[in-house]
Design an enzyme around this catalytic site. Structure first.
Site, PDB file in Angstrom:
ATOM      1  N   GLY A 102       0.785  -1.232   0.000  1.00  0.00           N
ATOM      2  CA  GLY A 102       0.000   0.000   0.000  1.00  0.00           C
ATOM      3  C   GLY A 102       0.816   1.280   0.000  1.00  0.00           C
ATOM      4  O   GLY A 102       0.375   2.307  -0.496  1.00  0.00           O
ATOM      5  N   ASP A 114       0.520   3.663   3.804  1.00  0.00           N
ATOM      6  CA  ASP A 114      -0.564   4.419   3.207  1.00  0.00           C
ATOM      7  C   ASP A 114      -1.514   4.974   4.262  1.00  0.00           C
ATOM      8  O   ASP A 114      -1.933   6.123   4.200  1.00  0.00           O
ATOM      9  CB  ASP A 114      -1.332   3.552   2.172  1.00  0.00           C
ATOM     10  CG  ASP A 114      -1.677   2.161   2.695  1.00  0.00           C
ATOM     11  OD1 ASP A 114      -1.494   1.894   3.902  1.00  0.00           O
ATOM     12  OD2 ASP A 114      -2.131   1.328   1.881  1.00  0.00           O
ATOM     13  N   ASP A 153      -4.628   2.781  10.684  1.00  0.00           N
ATOM     14  CA  ASP A 153      -5.988   2.406  11.082  1.00  0.00           C
ATOM     15  C   ASP A 153      -5.966   1.972  12.543  1.00  0.00           C
ATOM     16  O   ASP A 153      -5.975   2.805  13.434  1.00  0.00           O
ATOM     17  CB  ASP A 153      -6.507   1.326  10.130  1.00  0.00           C
ATOM     18  CG  ASP A 153      -7.963   0.959  10.378  1.00  0.00           C
ATOM     19  OD1 ASP A 153      -8.617   1.620  11.201  1.00  0.00           O
ATOM     20  OD2 ASP A 153      -8.453   0.004   9.761  1.00  0.00           O
ATOM     21  N   LYS A 206      -6.812   7.402  10.143  1.00  0.00           N
ATOM     22  CA  LYS A 206      -8.245   7.249  10.428  1.00  0.00           C
ATOM     23  C   LYS A 206      -8.548   7.693  11.835  1.00  0.00           C
ATOM     24  O   LYS A 206      -7.813   7.369  12.764  1.00  0.00           O
ATOM     25  CB  LYS A 206      -8.655   5.773  10.289  1.00  0.00           C
ATOM     26  CG  LYS A 206      -9.103   5.420   8.901  1.00  0.00           C
ATOM     27  CD  LYS A 206      -9.818   4.090   8.861  1.00  0.00           C
ATOM     28  CE  LYS A 206      -9.930   3.652   7.410  1.00  0.00           C
ATOM     29  NZ  LYS A 206     -10.558   2.331   7.281  1.00  0.00           N
ATOM     30  N   PHE A 235     -14.035   3.014   4.658  1.00  0.00           N
ATOM     31  CA  PHE A 235     -13.071   2.283   3.851  1.00  0.00           C
ATOM     32  C   PHE A 235     -12.739   3.067   2.586  1.00  0.00           C
ATOM     33  O   PHE A 235     -13.611   3.367   1.779  1.00  0.00           O
ATOM     34  CB  PHE A 235     -13.625   0.902   3.498  1.00  0.00           C
ATOM     35  CG  PHE A 235     -12.552  -0.017   2.994  1.00  0.00           C
ATOM     36  CD1 PHE A 235     -11.703  -0.658   3.880  1.00  0.00           C
ATOM     37  CD2 PHE A 235     -12.362  -0.200   1.639  1.00  0.00           C
ATOM     38  CE1 PHE A 235     -10.691  -1.480   3.426  1.00  0.00           C
ATOM     39  CE2 PHE A 235     -11.354  -1.018   1.172  1.00  0.00           C
ATOM     40  CZ  PHE A 235     -10.515  -1.665   2.067  1.00  0.00           C
ATOM     41  N   VAL A 236     -11.471   3.384   2.425  1.00  0.00           N
ATOM     42  CA  VAL A 236     -11.055   4.219   1.298  1.00  0.00           C
ATOM     43  C   VAL A 236     -10.150   3.439   0.340  1.00  0.00           C
ATOM     44  O   VAL A 236      -9.484   2.486   0.742  1.00  0.00           O
ATOM     45  CB  VAL A 236     -10.332   5.498   1.792  1.00  0.00           C
ATOM     46  CG1 VAL A 236     -11.258   6.345   2.638  1.00  0.00           C
ATOM     47  CG2 VAL A 236      -9.067   5.162   2.567  1.00  0.00           C
ATOM     48  N   ASP A 256      -6.039  -0.449  -1.410  1.00  0.00           N
ATOM     49  CA  ASP A 256      -6.780  -1.424  -2.210  1.00  0.00           C
ATOM     50  C   ASP A 256      -8.011  -1.961  -1.509  1.00  0.00           C
ATOM     51  O   ASP A 256      -8.147  -1.866  -0.286  1.00  0.00           O
ATOM     52  CB  ASP A 256      -5.884  -2.620  -2.538  1.00  0.00           C
ATOM     53  CG  ASP A 256      -5.651  -3.502  -1.317  1.00  0.00           C
ATOM     54  OD1 ASP A 256      -5.154  -2.975  -0.298  1.00  0.00           O
ATOM     55  OD2 ASP A 256      -5.991  -4.693  -1.356  1.00  0.00           O
ATOM     56  N   ARG A 293      -5.566   0.156  -6.551  1.00  0.00           N
ATOM     57  CA  ARG A 293      -4.340   0.831  -6.098  1.00  0.00           C
ATOM     58  C   ARG A 293      -3.878   1.891  -7.080  1.00  0.00           C
ATOM     59  O   ARG A 293      -3.249   2.870  -6.707  1.00  0.00           O
ATOM     60  CB  ARG A 293      -3.199  -0.187  -5.927  1.00  0.00           C
ATOM     61  CG  ARG A 293      -3.399  -1.175  -4.788  1.00  0.00           C
ATOM     62  CD  ARG A 293      -2.091  -1.898  -4.505  1.00  0.00           C
ATOM     63  NE  ARG A 293      -2.257  -3.136  -3.766  1.00  0.00           N
ATOM     64  CZ  ARG A 293      -2.345  -3.219  -2.438  1.00  0.00           C
ATOM     65  NH1 ARG A 293      -2.318  -2.128  -1.697  1.00  0.00           N
ATOM     66  NH2 ARG A 293      -2.470  -4.397  -1.860  1.00  0.00           N
TER      67      ARG A 293
END
Ligand code: IMP
Ligand code: MG
Length: 190
Positions: free
Chosen positions: A55, A110, A113, A142, A163-164, A170, A176
């Site tokens: 990511g 990336d 979370d 997040k 969820f992005v 991805d 991606r």
């Protein structure tokens, strides 16, 4: 007015998005600012930037080109499994750790979370690799209660608990290559 042509791929991907959170231009501007901040902070220091595959790859490629310093680039590959919301483990998919002896490290991903991934990697680096320091850079953070105590030192943007995808992020390995960051329509997150 600038006219932006959309490719068939972009059209297909855009059609699946509920909303765009950050455009290509917004991401580019923010990454330049982050590069400038890192350049100021690490001037004259031995710096290694380590990305988490996969990511972090797009963010890595763009960010290190905005850091106006000599640096080394490396990567680690991990898999995170989440059985339930309250438990999760991180497995390293490689035997060799990067050589970080006597280096200041920026660990790059990336998105932050739960924090499990970054916490596990930082802990392993500190225990096994003898770095001078380890800081964390993420494009997105997040707004959630972190399962592990990890706060990022460099953050591109804050996002809500949704969820992005895009710009390295991805869903099941897809999206991606989307140059922007957005939220998928519910029918595509299944
Ligand atoms: P953490 O260990 O819970 O902080 O999870 C970090 C990893 O989960 C990231 O490296 C991403 O691969 C993945 N992840 C977390 N949230 C999202 C999201 O909204 N979209 C895509 N991937 C995500
Ligand atoms: Mg990831």
């Amino acid at each position: 007015m600038a006219t932006e042509s959309t490719s068939p791929l972009e059209e297909r991907l855009h059609e699946r998005l509920e909303k765009v959170l950050f455009s290509q231009e917004e991401i580019r501007d923010r990454v330049i600012q982050m590069g400038e901040a890192i350049t100021r902070e690490y001037s004259g220091e031995p710096l290694t930037v380590v990305m988490i595959l996969q990511g972090g790859a797009l963010f890595m490629a763009d960010l290190i080109r905005e850091i106006q310093l000599p640096l080394k680039a490396d990567s680690v590959s991990v898999e995170s499994y989440e059985g339930t919301e309250s438990s999760g483990t991180v497995t390293f998919l490689q035997n060799r750790m990067p050589n970080l002896d006597g280096r200041h490290v920026i660990l790059l991903d990336d998105i932050l979370d739960t924090g499990r991934t970054l916490a596990a990697i930082r802990q392993k680096f500190e225990k096994e690799c003898n770095p001078l320091s380890v800081k964390i850079a993420v494009l997105l953070s997040k707004k959630v209660d972190r399962a592990e105590f990890v706060e990022a030192d460099y953050i591109g943007f804050e996002v809500g608990n949704e969820f992005v995808v895009g710009y390295g992020l991805d869903f099941n390995g897809e999206y991606r290559n989307l140059p922007l960051i957005g939220v998928l329509k519910p029918e595509y997150i299944r």
